[in-house]
Design an enzyme around this catalytic site. Structure first.
Site, PDB file in Angstrom:
ATOM      1  N   ASN A   1     -10.318  -0.010  -0.077  1.00 52.87           N
ATOM      2  CA  ASN A   1      -8.850   0.085   0.006  1.00 52.87           C
ATOM      3  C   ASN A   1      -8.275  -0.516  -1.273  1.00 52.87           C
ATOM      4  O   ASN A   1      -8.402  -1.718  -1.506  1.00 52.87           O
ATOM      5  CB  ASN A   1      -8.381  -0.687   1.245  1.00 52.87           C
ATOM      6  CG  ASN A   1      -6.872  -0.680   1.431  1.00 52.87           C
ATOM      7  OD1 ASN A   1      -6.129  -0.392   0.494  1.00 52.87           O
ATOM      8  ND2 ASN A   1      -6.422  -1.014   2.621  1.00 52.87           N
TER       9      ASN A   1
ATOM     10  N   HIS B   1      -3.257   7.105   2.705  1.00 51.16           N
ATOM     11  CA  HIS B   1      -3.675   5.817   2.153  1.00 51.16           C
ATOM     12  C   HIS B   1      -5.074   5.482   2.677  1.00 51.16           C
ATOM     13  O   HIS B   1      -5.326   5.551   3.879  1.00 51.16           O
ATOM     14  CB  HIS B   1      -2.669   4.737   2.565  1.00 51.16           C
ATOM     15  CG  HIS B   1      -3.163   3.353   2.321  1.00 51.16           C
ATOM     16  ND1 HIS B   1      -3.708   2.970   1.111  1.00 51.16           N
ATOM     17  CD2 HIS B   1      -3.214   2.257   3.117  1.00 51.16           C
ATOM     18  CE1 HIS B   1      -4.063   1.701   1.189  1.00 51.16           C
ATOM     19  NE2 HIS B   1      -3.784   1.245   2.394  1.00 51.16           N
TER      20      HIS B   1
ATOM     21  N   CYS C   1       0.810  -1.232   0.000  1.00 53.87           N
ATOM     22  CA  CYS C   1       0.000   0.000   0.000  1.00 53.87           C
ATOM     23  C   CYS C   1       0.842   1.280   0.000  1.00 53.87           C
ATOM     24  O   CYS C   1       0.306   2.363  -0.230  1.00 53.87           O
ATOM     25  CB  CYS C   1      -0.954  -0.002   1.181  1.00 53.87           C
ATOM     26  SG  CYS C   1      -2.067  -1.408   1.155  1.00 53.87           S
TER      27      CYS C   1
END
Ligand code: UT7
Length: 330
Positions: A281, A251, A109
């Protein structure tokens, strides 16, 4: 400096209501614990490179550039088309960018910020003038349908920026950038098997080991801590005060993480901008997708000072300061 931005989502949108029908979960739990209302999922025929090309084409259009103006393509991904080779050369070829530098970055990520740092280095060294940095994922491919704690969170998509050489005081300039890692946390976010046999492995790995796993609770607090520290360090190096930051774009892991993170850094929560409700996500694609959507909605404007930060498997993390450029939404 950032000269263009674009994103691409698969066409199939999966709502929480749809997940309720296939697994032991509820729309209420998912919204309350993560902030997610829906996510996009690639169909069987769509690969990470397809989404990457879609995002890159839009980024090039917004930069008013043709593919031959690009010197390098960096794809940040956890879900490459194949274990070998990298996905970036495929993307460069499909864009028609010619025989240019092309490689992948693997930092889960945090991958997009690792990609931005690498692109900056290519530009600073003179190896490139204009670089496409793409975060792209078909994360749904590595999710365990039996694991409700991960299956409801992640989604597919891609976001891309064109980074070009420029001056530090130009609108669109990428400011200080910091990265970090802690490999002692390797097991907290991982796909344990799937590559070559592991040392000592005699039998085929258990099939569950071929899926993504995450120790959500432990990762939650580490994410807040590491992103908070890294973002503070970037603010310090940029010489920005807290009130100088127009937007925090972190993020998109969980809306509770983004809220806690804003508190930790000392930025009002309403100055944290994101799109987790709409896309979930999306791992390495998360930051460029959030930036592109905020740009398209007119939330972030030319000259705005933006603090970017990410955390992911590795463990890895990063943060960067960015002044938003005057670019056309596509
Ligand atoms: O992108 C890389 C970085 N990732 C992150 O930073 C993610 C960090 N972690 C998180 O976002 C959160 O920890 C999760 C969203 C993954 C989980 O939320 P949580 O509040 O930490 O929940 P939990 O894992 O502590 O689970 C609480 C309860 C459990 O039930 P019991 O044991 O209390 O009866 C789980 O079994 O919620 C249950 N649960 C669910 N219930 C309904 C877990 N997943 C689900 C689900 N639907 N999908």
């Amino acid at each position: 400096m950032v000269a263009g931005i674009g994103s691409c989502l698969p066409s199939r949108c999966v709502t929480n209501a749809e997940l309720e029908r296939t697994m032991d979960t509820s729309d209420a739990w998912i919204r309350a614990r993560t902030g997610i209302a829906q996510r996009y999922v690639a169909d069987d025929g769509t690969r990470t490179s397809d989404l990457a090309v879609g995002a890159a084409e839009r980024a090039l259009k917004s930069a008013r550039l043709t593919p031959d103006a690009i010197d390098a393509v960096i794809v940040a991904t956890t879900t490459p088309d194949r274990p070998c080779p990298a996905t970036a050369p495929t993307v460069a070829a499909r864009l028609g960018a010619g025989p240019i530098t092309a490689f992948d970055v693997a930092a889960v990520c945090s991958g997009f910020l690792y990609g931005l740092a690498t692109a900056s280095g290519l530009i600073a060294s003179g190896a490139a003038e204009r670089v496409l940095v793409i975060g792209a994922e078909t994360f749904s491919r590595i999710l365990n349908p039996e694991d409700r704690s991960t299956s409801v969170i992640f989604g597919d998509g891609a976001g891309a920026v064109v980074l070009r050489a420029g001056e530090a005081d130009e609108t669109g300039a990428l400011g200080p950038l910091r990265l970090g890692s802690d490999g002692t946390g390797v097991d907290l976010i991982t796909v344990p098997a799937g590559g070559p046999p592991r040392p000592g492995e005699t039998a085929p790995a258990d099939s569950a080991d071929r899926y993504f796993t995450m120790e959500g609770k432990r990762v939650f607090w580490l994410a807040v801590q590491r992103m908070g520290e890294c973002a503070a360090s970037v603010l310090d190096r940029a010489g920005w005060q807290l009130e100088d930051v127009d937007w925090l774009v972190s993020h998109q892991a969980n809306h509770r993480i983004t809220a806690r993170l804003a508190d930790e850094i000392g930025i009002p929560r309403q100055r944290s901008v994101g799109n987790i409700a709409e896309v979930g996500n999306t791992a390495a694609a998360s930051i460029p997708l959030a930036l592109d959507h905020a740009h398209a909605q007119g939330t972030i404007r030319p000259g705005d000072r933006i603090l970017l930060t990410a955390f992911g498997g590795g463990l890895t993390w990063g943060a960067a300061a960015l002044t938003w450029p005057a670019i056309d939404p596509v």
